[in-house]
Design a protein around this motif. Sequence first.
Motif, PDB file in Angstrom:
ATOM      1  N   LYS A 160      -5.013  11.270  -8.464  1.00  0.00           N
ATOM      2  CA  LYS A 160      -4.044  10.877  -7.448  1.00  0.00           C
ATOM      3  C   LYS A 160      -5.643   9.162  -6.523  1.00  0.00           C
ATOM      4  CE  LYS A 160      -0.654  10.130  -4.209  1.00  0.00           C
ATOM      5  NZ  LYS A 160       0.038  11.594  -2.923  1.00  0.00           N
ATOM      6  N   ASP A 161      -5.996   9.468  -6.396  1.00  0.00           N
ATOM      7  CA  ASP A 161      -7.042   8.156  -5.888  1.00  0.00           C
ATOM      8  C   ASP A 161      -8.588   8.556  -5.870  1.00  0.00           C
ATOM      9  OD1 ASP A 161      -8.090   6.047  -3.831  1.00  0.00           O
ATOM     10  OD2 ASP A 161      -6.680   6.498  -2.390  1.00  0.00           O
ATOM     11  N   PRO A 162      -9.092   7.919  -6.390  1.00  0.00           N
ATOM     12  CA  PRO A 162     -10.486   8.956  -6.028  1.00  0.00           C
ATOM     13  C   PRO A 162     -11.726   8.148  -5.547  1.00  0.00           C
ATOM     14  CG  PRO A 162     -10.423   6.964  -8.214  1.00  0.00           C
ATOM     15  CD  PRO A 162      -8.785   7.351  -7.380  1.00  0.00           C
ATOM     16  N   ASN A 163     -11.303   6.651  -4.722  1.00  0.00           N
ATOM     17  CA  ASN A 163     -12.135   6.217  -3.738  1.00  0.00           C
ATOM     18  C   ASN A 163     -10.856   6.703  -2.204  1.00  0.00           C
ATOM     19  OD1 ASN A 163     -14.049   5.024  -3.155  1.00  0.00           O
ATOM     20  ND2 ASN A 163     -13.208   2.815  -2.890  1.00  0.00           N
ATOM     21  N   ALA A 164     -10.661   7.686  -2.533  1.00  0.00           N
ATOM     22  CA  ALA A 164      -9.795   7.951  -1.321  1.00  0.00           C
ATOM     23  C   ALA A 164     -10.906   8.156   0.151  1.00  0.00           C
ATOM     24  CB  ALA A 164      -8.925   9.511  -1.447  1.00  0.00           C
ATOM     25  N   ARG A 165     -11.837   7.905   0.149  1.00  0.00           N
ATOM     26  CA  ARG A 165     -13.485   8.444   1.087  1.00  0.00           C
ATOM     27  C   ARG A 165     -13.898   7.428   0.948  1.00  0.00           C
ATOM     28  NH1 ARG A 165     -15.554  13.885  -1.375  1.00  0.00           N
ATOM     29  NH2 ARG A 165     -14.083  15.110  -1.236  1.00  0.00           N
ATOM     30  N   GLU A 166     -13.475   6.237   0.598  1.00  0.00           N
ATOM     31  CA  GLU A 166     -14.383   4.748   0.512  1.00  0.00           C
ATOM     32  C   GLU A 166     -15.396   4.952  -0.524  1.00  0.00           C
ATOM     33  OE1 GLU A 166     -12.375   3.363   3.787  1.00  0.00           O
ATOM     34  OE2 GLU A 166     -10.439   2.726   3.278  1.00  0.00           O
ATOM     35  N   LYS A 167     -15.752   5.572  -0.701  1.00  0.00           N
ATOM     36  CA  LYS A 167     -17.558   5.461  -0.126  1.00  0.00           C
ATOM     37  C   LYS A 167     -17.809   5.374  -1.956  1.00  0.00           C
ATOM     38  CE  LYS A 167     -18.341   9.031   1.615  1.00  0.00           C
ATOM     39  NZ  LYS A 167     -19.691  10.629   0.980  1.00  0.00           N
ATOM     40  N   CYS A 168     -17.332   4.413  -2.526  1.00  0.00           N
ATOM     41  CA  CYS A 168     -17.292   3.501  -3.495  1.00  0.00           C
ATOM     42  C   CYS A 168     -16.969   2.262  -2.592  1.00  0.00           C
ATOM     43  CB  CYS A 168     -16.578   2.984  -4.706  1.00  0.00           C
ATOM     44  SG  CYS A 168     -17.252   2.144  -6.406  1.00  0.00           S
ATOM     45  N   PRO A 169     -18.041   1.038  -2.602  1.00  0.00           N
ATOM     46  CA  PRO A 169     -17.692  -0.554  -2.084  1.00  0.00           C
ATOM     47  C   PRO A 169     -16.576  -1.386  -3.384  1.00  0.00           C
ATOM     48  CG  PRO A 169     -19.670  -0.248  -1.990  1.00  0.00           C
ATOM     49  CD  PRO A 169     -18.776   0.759  -3.212  1.00  0.00           C
ATOM     50  N   VAL A 170     -15.525  -1.870  -2.160  1.00  0.00           N
ATOM     51  CA  VAL A 170     -14.574  -1.984  -3.034  1.00  0.00           C
ATOM     52  C   VAL A 170     -15.371  -4.013  -2.973  1.00  0.00           C
ATOM     53  CG1 VAL A 170     -12.294  -2.784  -2.751  1.00  0.00           C
ATOM     54  CG2 VAL A 170     -12.050  -1.014  -2.217  1.00  0.00           C
ATOM     55  N   ARG A 171     -14.805  -4.369  -4.115  1.00  0.00           N
ATOM     56  CA  ARG A 171     -15.166  -5.333  -4.418  1.00  0.00           C
ATOM     57  C   ARG A 171     -13.758  -6.352  -5.366  1.00  0.00           C
ATOM     58  NH1 ARG A 171     -18.525  -4.684  -1.230  1.00  0.00           N
ATOM     59  NH2 ARG A 171     -20.421  -4.737  -1.390  1.00  0.00           N
ATOM     60  N   THR A 172     -14.113  -7.439  -5.429  1.00  0.00           N
ATOM     61  CA  THR A 172     -12.746  -8.467  -6.570  1.00  0.00           C
ATOM     62  C   THR A 172     -12.981  -8.138  -8.051  1.00  0.00           C
ATOM     63  OG1 THR A 172     -13.856 -10.728  -5.925  1.00  0.00           O
ATOM     64  CG2 THR A 172     -12.593 -10.102  -4.982  1.00  0.00           C
ATOM     65  N   ARG A 173     -14.112  -8.274  -8.379  1.00  0.00           N
ATOM     66  CA  ARG A 173     -14.448  -8.004  -9.777  1.00  0.00           C
ATOM     67  C   ARG A 173     -14.460  -6.611 -10.060  1.00  0.00           C
ATOM     68  NH1 ARG A 173     -20.809 -10.025  -9.746  1.00  0.00           N
ATOM     69  NH2 ARG A 173     -20.574  -9.322 -11.525  1.00  0.00           N
ATOM     70  N   ARG A 174     -14.737  -6.046 -11.317  1.00  0.00           N
ATOM     71  CA  ARG A 174     -14.844  -4.717 -11.426  1.00  0.00           C
ATOM     72  C   ARG A 174     -16.220  -3.831 -10.688  1.00  0.00           C
ATOM     73  NH1 ARG A 174     -12.766  -7.342 -16.050  1.00  0.00           N
ATOM     74  NH2 ARG A 174     -14.673  -7.812 -17.368  1.00  0.00           N
ATOM     75  N   VAL A 175     -15.477  -2.748 -10.572  1.00  0.00           N
ATOM     76  CA  VAL A 175     -17.114  -1.998 -10.104  1.00  0.00           C
ATOM     77  C   VAL A 175     -16.886  -0.703 -10.947  1.00  0.00           C
ATOM     78  CG1 VAL A 175     -18.372  -0.677  -8.609  1.00  0.00           C
ATOM     79  CG2 VAL A 175     -17.285  -3.356  -7.783  1.00  0.00           C
ATOM     80  N   ALA A 176     -18.140  -0.141 -11.522  1.00  0.00           N
ATOM     81  CA  ALA A 176     -18.199   1.000 -11.871  1.00  0.00           C
ATOM     82  C   ALA A 176     -18.779   2.454 -11.179  1.00  0.00           C
ATOM     83  CB  ALA A 176     -19.012   1.011 -12.972  1.00  0.00           C
ATOM     84  N   CYS A 177     -17.628   2.711 -10.747  1.00  0.00           N
ATOM     85  CA  CYS A 177     -18.150   3.695  -9.561  1.00  0.00           C
ATOM     86  C   CYS A 177     -18.697   5.493  -9.849  1.00  0.00           C
ATOM     87  CB  CYS A 177     -17.364   4.047  -8.490  1.00  0.00           C
ATOM     88  SG  CYS A 177     -16.049   2.377  -7.493  1.00  0.00           S
ATOM     89  N   VAL A 178     -19.986   4.822  -9.843  1.00  0.00           N
ATOM     90  CA  VAL A 178     -20.600   6.851  -9.863  1.00  0.00           C
ATOM     91  C   VAL A 178     -20.939   7.541  -8.424  1.00  0.00           C
ATOM     92  CG1 VAL A 178     -22.366   8.379 -11.035  1.00  0.00           C
ATOM     93  CG2 VAL A 178     -21.781   5.723 -12.442  1.00  0.00           C
ATOM     94  N   ASP A 179     -20.267   8.716  -8.873  1.00  0.00           N
ATOM     95  CA  ASP A 179     -19.993   9.654  -7.759  1.00  0.00           C
ATOM     96  C   ASP A 179     -21.034  11.160  -8.240  1.00  0.00           C
ATOM     97  OD1 ASP A 179     -19.175  10.878  -5.765  1.00  0.00           O
ATOM     98  OD2 ASP A 179     -17.009  11.177  -5.937  1.00  0.00           O
ATOM     99  N   LYS A 189     -11.441  -2.700  -9.795  1.00  0.00           N
ATOM    100  CA  LYS A 189     -11.369  -3.569  -9.336  1.00  0.00           C
ATOM    101  C   LYS A 189     -10.591  -4.060  -8.035  1.00  0.00           C
ATOM    102  CE  LYS A 189     -11.114  -8.552 -11.758  1.00  0.00           C
ATOM    103  NZ  LYS A 189      -9.882  -8.741 -13.138  1.00  0.00           N
ATOM    104  N   GLY A 190     -11.085  -4.620  -7.292  1.00  0.00           N
ATOM    105  CA  GLY A 190     -10.404  -4.573  -5.694  1.00  0.00           C
ATOM    106  C   GLY A 190     -10.098  -2.891  -5.473  1.00  0.00           C
ATOM    107  N   THR A 191      -8.713  -3.098  -4.871  1.00  0.00           N
ATOM    108  CA  THR A 191      -8.663  -1.810  -4.918  1.00  0.00           C
ATOM    109  C   THR A 191      -7.600  -0.715  -5.764  1.00  0.00           C
ATOM    110  OG1 THR A 191      -6.393  -1.679  -4.103  1.00  0.00           O
ATOM    111  CG2 THR A 191      -8.613  -1.872  -2.167  1.00  0.00           C
ATOM    112  N   LYS A 192      -7.960  -1.985  -7.083  1.00  0.00           N
ATOM    113  CA  LYS A 192      -7.013  -0.888  -8.274  1.00  0.00           C
ATOM    114  C   LYS A 192      -7.301  -0.315  -9.156  1.00  0.00           C
ATOM    115  CE  LYS A 192      -3.878  -1.673 -12.192  1.00  0.00           C
ATOM    116  NZ  LYS A 192      -3.515  -2.106 -12.973  1.00  0.00           N
ATOM    117  N   VAL A 193      -7.373   1.235  -9.340  1.00  0.00           N
ATOM    118  CA  VAL A 193      -8.256   1.853 -10.277  1.00  0.00           C
ATOM    119  C   VAL A 193      -8.032   1.494 -11.649  1.00  0.00           C
ATOM    120  CG1 VAL A 193      -9.241   4.332 -11.339  1.00  0.00           C
ATOM    121  CG2 VAL A 193      -9.000   4.002  -8.565  1.00  0.00           C
ATOM    122  N   VAL A 194      -8.944   0.478 -12.625  1.00  0.00           N
ATOM    123  CA  VAL A 194      -8.145   0.221 -14.183  1.00  0.00           C
ATOM    124  C   VAL A 194      -9.018   1.137 -14.901  1.00  0.00           C
ATOM    125  CG1 VAL A 194      -8.095  -1.813 -13.017  1.00  0.00           C
ATOM    126  CG2 VAL A 194     -10.322  -0.669 -14.147  1.00  0.00           C
TER     127      VAL A 194
END
Length: 290
Positions: A160-179, A189-194
């Motif tokens: 539902k929300d992989p970044n609920a803990r806000e561990k991956c920084p939010v940016r206006t550009r794409r960020v690949a998050c590796v937990d 991209k921003g707060t939207k999971v693409v």
Amino acid sequence: MFSTRTVALLLAAVALVPLGTPARAAPPPSWPESQLVPGVPPGPHQPWQIDTPDQVLAPKVYEPTAAEDAVEPRDAVQGTYALVEYVPLDEAVTRVVCSRRTGPYQRGVERWLKLKVDGKQSTADCTAIRAFQQRQKIKPAIGFAGPVTWARMQLISAKKDPNAREKCPVRTRRVACVDLDRQLTWVQKGTKVVFGPVSMRSGRAVHPTRKGWHTVYWRHKNHVSTLYNTPMPYAQFFDGGQAFHAVYGSIHTTIGSMGCVNLTIGDARGLWGVLRKGDLVYVWGHRPGT
């Protein structure tokens, strides 16, 4: 696969192990990786192996030809990514119905299933874990709290929300998050999971996936490791020799990669269609068991 003589010796050894000791009397076990094996004898697509070597050194960067890019990597053999749990060797051989063993992820699995969190296997624990494994098609469904069961729970929780803990920084550009904590990756991209989240396999203790900020600097759809002559389909390098890429074997193993972020063919193909050269990658956490 085990020979007849090997199975006979294992069964003889199992017969000497007392099985009547109450679970509460046993000390919490530590599970050396060598003691856990895939609980279902695999076919030719998935031999008795616990690692797929990855590229350690940075590759020679060049511009792939259009013809090279046009060829899609082959799909994995059917059954390659089946959810095969890692269980104690004697239980894999004797095919127990419900494990009495305390698994390496016992507390986490108990917590997820809302059971009494005491880190000790009980009949109620085994019944609940086994039911979850059956629903998720995890084999063997014997109620052992192993790494595959734990990984599946992490993926379900993150959908539902992989970044609920806000561990991956939010940016206006794409960020690949590796937990690394949950062995998950996604793109936001921003707060939207693409893309994602999807399960992945990161580096082992001696070859960890490097933490912090990185940038996708080279992409090669049909890359092959020059060190190991190993296919690395949909490779997207972000730090030296470390890359996102698919493997033609299970990503749910007790030992990590040589530093790369391993994905299934389908997930690596999906990620390839989302990321571009220059996109950001952020890695944090700690791989469980390392």
